[in-house]
Design an enzyme around this catalytic site. Structure first.
Site, PDB file in Angstrom:
ATOM      1  N   TYR A  18      30.855  51.082  62.354  1.00  0.00           N
ATOM      2  CA  TYR A  18      30.588  50.982  60.925  1.00  0.00           C
ATOM      3  C   TYR A  18      29.157  51.413  60.594  1.00  0.00           C
ATOM      4  O   TYR A  18      28.437  50.699  59.902  1.00  0.00           O
ATOM      5  CB  TYR A  18      30.835  49.554  60.434  1.00  0.00           C
ATOM      6  CG  TYR A  18      32.304  49.221  60.409  1.00  0.00           C
ATOM      7  CD1 TYR A  18      33.085  49.556  59.306  1.00  0.00           C
ATOM      8  CD2 TYR A  18      32.925  48.622  61.503  1.00  0.00           C
ATOM      9  CE1 TYR A  18      34.444  49.289  59.293  1.00  0.00           C
ATOM     10  CE2 TYR A  18      34.289  48.357  61.492  1.00  0.00           C
ATOM     11  CZ  TYR A  18      35.031  48.691  60.375  1.00  0.00           C
ATOM     12  OH  TYR A  18      36.368  48.429  60.361  1.00  0.00           O
ATOM     13  N   TYR A 146      41.570  39.961  59.276  1.00  0.00           N
ATOM     14  CA  TYR A 146      41.116  41.178  59.951  1.00  0.00           C
ATOM     15  C   TYR A 146      42.016  41.409  61.159  1.00  0.00           C
ATOM     16  O   TYR A 146      42.198  40.507  61.979  1.00  0.00           O
ATOM     17  CB  TYR A 146      39.651  41.080  60.397  1.00  0.00           C
ATOM     18  CG  TYR A 146      39.249  42.331  61.154  1.00  0.00           C
ATOM     19  CD1 TYR A 146      38.968  43.517  60.464  1.00  0.00           C
ATOM     20  CD2 TYR A 146      39.224  42.359  62.544  1.00  0.00           C
ATOM     21  CE1 TYR A 146      38.660  44.680  61.153  1.00  0.00           C
ATOM     22  CE2 TYR A 146      38.915  43.517  63.239  1.00  0.00           C
ATOM     23  CZ  TYR A 146      38.635  44.681  62.537  1.00  0.00           C
ATOM     24  OH  TYR A 146      38.347  45.827  63.216  1.00  0.00           O
ATOM     25  N   ASP A 247      47.983  36.790  65.513  1.00  0.00           N
ATOM     26  CA  ASP A 247      46.947  37.660  66.063  1.00  0.00           C
ATOM     27  C   ASP A 247      45.876  36.776  66.695  1.00  0.00           C
ATOM     28  O   ASP A 247      44.999  36.259  66.006  1.00  0.00           O
ATOM     29  CB  ASP A 247      46.369  38.546  64.956  1.00  0.00           C
ATOM     30  CG  ASP A 247      45.278  39.479  65.473  1.00  0.00           C
ATOM     31  OD1 ASP A 247      44.832  39.297  66.624  1.00  0.00           O
ATOM     32  OD2 ASP A 247      44.859  40.383  64.721  1.00  0.00           O
ATOM     33  N   LYS A 276      40.411  41.335  73.279  1.00  0.00           N
ATOM     34  CA  LYS A 276      39.020  40.898  73.395  1.00  0.00           C
ATOM     35  C   LYS A 276      38.687  40.208  74.733  1.00  0.00           C
ATOM     36  O   LYS A 276      38.393  40.907  75.691  1.00  0.00           O
ATOM     37  CB  LYS A 276      38.650  40.035  72.190  1.00  0.00           C
ATOM     38  CG  LYS A 276      38.554  40.896  70.917  1.00  0.00           C
ATOM     39  CD  LYS A 276      37.624  40.344  69.870  1.00  0.00           C
ATOM     40  CE  LYS A 276      37.193  41.416  68.894  1.00  0.00           C
ATOM     41  NZ  LYS A 276      37.964  41.452  67.632  1.00  0.00           N
TER      42      LYS A 276
HETATM   43  C1  LIG Z   1      38.766  42.553  67.040  1.00  0.00           C
HETATM   44  C2  LIG Z   1      40.077  42.205  66.454  1.00  0.00           C
HETATM   45  C3  LIG Z   1      41.111  43.150  66.388  1.00  0.00           C
HETATM   46  C4  LIG Z   1      40.938  44.583  66.821  1.00  0.00           C
HETATM   47  O1  LIG Z   1      40.679  44.717  68.180  1.00  0.00           O
HETATM   48  P1  LIG Z   1      39.988  46.069  68.738  1.00  0.00           P
HETATM   49  O2  LIG Z   1      39.955  45.859  70.215  1.00  0.00           O
HETATM   50  O3  LIG Z   1      38.647  46.161  68.104  1.00  0.00           O
HETATM   51  O4  LIG Z   1      40.875  47.193  68.340  1.00  0.00           O
HETATM   52  C5  LIG Z   1      42.314  42.724  65.857  1.00  0.00           C
HETATM   53  N1  LIG Z   1      42.504  41.457  65.437  1.00  0.00           N
HETATM   54  C6  LIG Z   1      41.528  40.533  65.488  1.00  0.00           C
HETATM   55  C7  LIG Z   1      41.802  39.135  65.024  1.00  0.00           C
HETATM   56  C8  LIG Z   1      40.276  40.868  65.992  1.00  0.00           C
HETATM   57  O5  LIG Z   1      39.298  39.954  66.020  1.00  0.00           O
END
Ligand SMILES: *Cc1c(COP(=O)(O)O)cnc(C)c1O
Length: 429
Positions: A18, A146, A247, A276
């Site tokens: 970004y 997000y 997620d 992550k």
């Molecule tokens: C960071 C994140 C993503 C995206 O993961 P990337 O490895 O950056 O593509 C998706 N969902 C959540 C909740 C996140 O924190």
């Protein structure tokens, strides 16, 4: 190359997350990292409050993780996954099935969180298609979410602070409802779910899945909400025949005080995304888990298979180090680590609440958030944080930390105090 040359060439050629390429701010050059400390090329040491965006839960340069990668490298760093399998992937899948909520027993490996979300969305769409309900091809989500930067993921990010306006002409249109009300311990009142229920009632025939970050909304606002809300939302999804997609890319592997945030609500989602921290912060890797029922239904549909297959799927090096990271979670007793950090954060961030420029201080698990009254100027505050010897990367009104689980009580205190002092200086000038 000295530090100045490195910074200048970086500004000339290298894009950052970004970031503008028009007169970009200088990035801090890191030479190495060990434990909870980043070492800059000029010798400065910073206590890391970010765990490299939730990932480095065991700290940097951990011998057990390094050893797992070295060992795997000697066998093979990579091999295609079409028609081939290998022990690191099979072992990891088995272990993820064991530790995630009941019912998730099919694992799809991919290379980043955003892709894991794309895969989850595709699973939900293919599932309803296979059941002859192809009109269930939209998603429902909450505001302030997000889920990543690719197009499918972007379309379910918050429509205001996300990227919707810029790409609205090409993004798929989904349904949104109010974000869950703030507060992990907030008692549930009926009105809290009104908008969600209204959307489900009106559109369930077109809704394949409800996607959200359980308990902790991360990059969309660092907001914590209650297990009671999550449970009630899951009930509504069942009632309206909508799949629940959790997620857990940020929350997975202990960060919120439960191994998975869904566990706070004893929730069994239909699909779960992990990423992550999955490799302990060493490699880009992710997984999407689902139930046998959904996997079988997809596989008996028109395509007779799931339509996805990344080139680097189930990369052996990443699987091996993910297995090693699971070893450490168990050995280090993540629960004790995280609750120790939670206690420390509560104690050391509390003084911030008295400042006039602070709107809210909140802590959950190993996540501490200070919300200030106005968006901070990143370059200016970053300099002040580095001068205090801490690596913290604020965004907007949020100055927050989620340190590696191995941080000592002393380092945690130094981290919090450094952050508070930097804020004080920032708002005094
Ligand atoms: C960071 C994140 C993503 C995206 O993961 P990337 O490895 O950056 O593509 C998706 N969902 C959540 C909740 C996140 O924190």
């Amino acid at each position: 190359m000295n530090s100045e040359q490195l910074i200048a060439l970086d500004q000339a050629h290298v894009w950052h997350p970004y970031a503008s390429m028009d007169n970009p701010p200088p990035a801090y050059p890191v030479a190495s990292a060990r434990g909870v400390r980043l070492q800059l090329t000029d010798g400065t040491e910073l206590i890391d409050g970010m765990a490299s965006w939730w990932c480095a839960i065991h700290g940097y340069n951990h011998p057990h993780l390094n050893q797992a990668m070295h060992k795997q490298m000697a066998d093979m760093s990579h091999v295609m996954f079409g028609g081939i399998t290998h022990a690191p992937a099979v072992r990891l899948a088995q272990r993820l099935v064991d530790i995630t909520p009941q019912g998730l027993d099919k694992v799809f490996f991919s290379d980043s969180g955003s892709v894991a979300v794309e895969v989850a969305i595709k699973m939900a769409l293919q599932y309803w298609h296979a059941r002859g309900q192809a009109d269930k091809n939209r998603l429902l989500t909450v505001r302030n979410g997000y889920h990543g930067d690719t197009f499918g993921a972007m379309a379910v990010c918050d429509p205001v602070n996300g990227m919707h306006t810029l790409f609205s002409s090409v993004l798929p249109q989904h349904y949104f409802c109010a974000a869950p009300p703030l507060g992990f311990e907030r008692p549930l009142v009926d009105a809290d779910l009104n908008e969600l229920e209204d959307q489900l009632q009106a559109h369930h025939q077109n809704i394949a899945g409800f996607i959200l970050e359980p308990i902790v909304q991360g990059a969309g606002g660092m907001r914590f909400y209650s297990p009671a809300w999550l449970r009630a939302a899951a009930e509504l999804c069942k009632q309206y025949d909508v799949l629940l997609i959790a997620d857990e890319i940020a929350t997975g592997f202990g960060r919120s005080g439960a191994l998975f945030a869904c566990d706070h609500a004893h929730l069994q989602p239909d699909i779960m995304c992990l990423g992550k921290a999955i490799t302990g912060g060493t490699m880009s890797f992710a997984a999407t888990l689902t139930s046998s029922h959904i996997a079988t239904t997809i596989s008996r549909g028109a395509a007779s298979c799931f339509m996805h297959g990344p080139t680097f799927m189930a990369n052996p090096l990443a699987c091996a180090v993910a297995n090693a990271s699971l070893d450490l979670l168990a050995e280090n007793d993540w629960q004790t680590q995280v609750s120790g950090i939670e206690q420390g954060l509560r104690q050391h961030l509390a003084p911030a609440a008295r400042q006039s420029y602070v709107e809210d201080v909140r802590v959950l698990g190993a996540i501490g958030v200070i919300q200030v009254t106005e968006p901070v100027a990143l370059v200016r505050i970053q300099k002040m944080l580095v001068a205090e010897g801490v690596w913290v990367r604020p965004f907007g009104k949020l100055v927050y930390v989620m340190p590696p689980y191995v941080i000592s009580a002393d380092d945690l205190r130094l981290l919090c105090q450094g952050m508070l002092r930097a804020l004080e200086r920032y708002f005094a000038s």
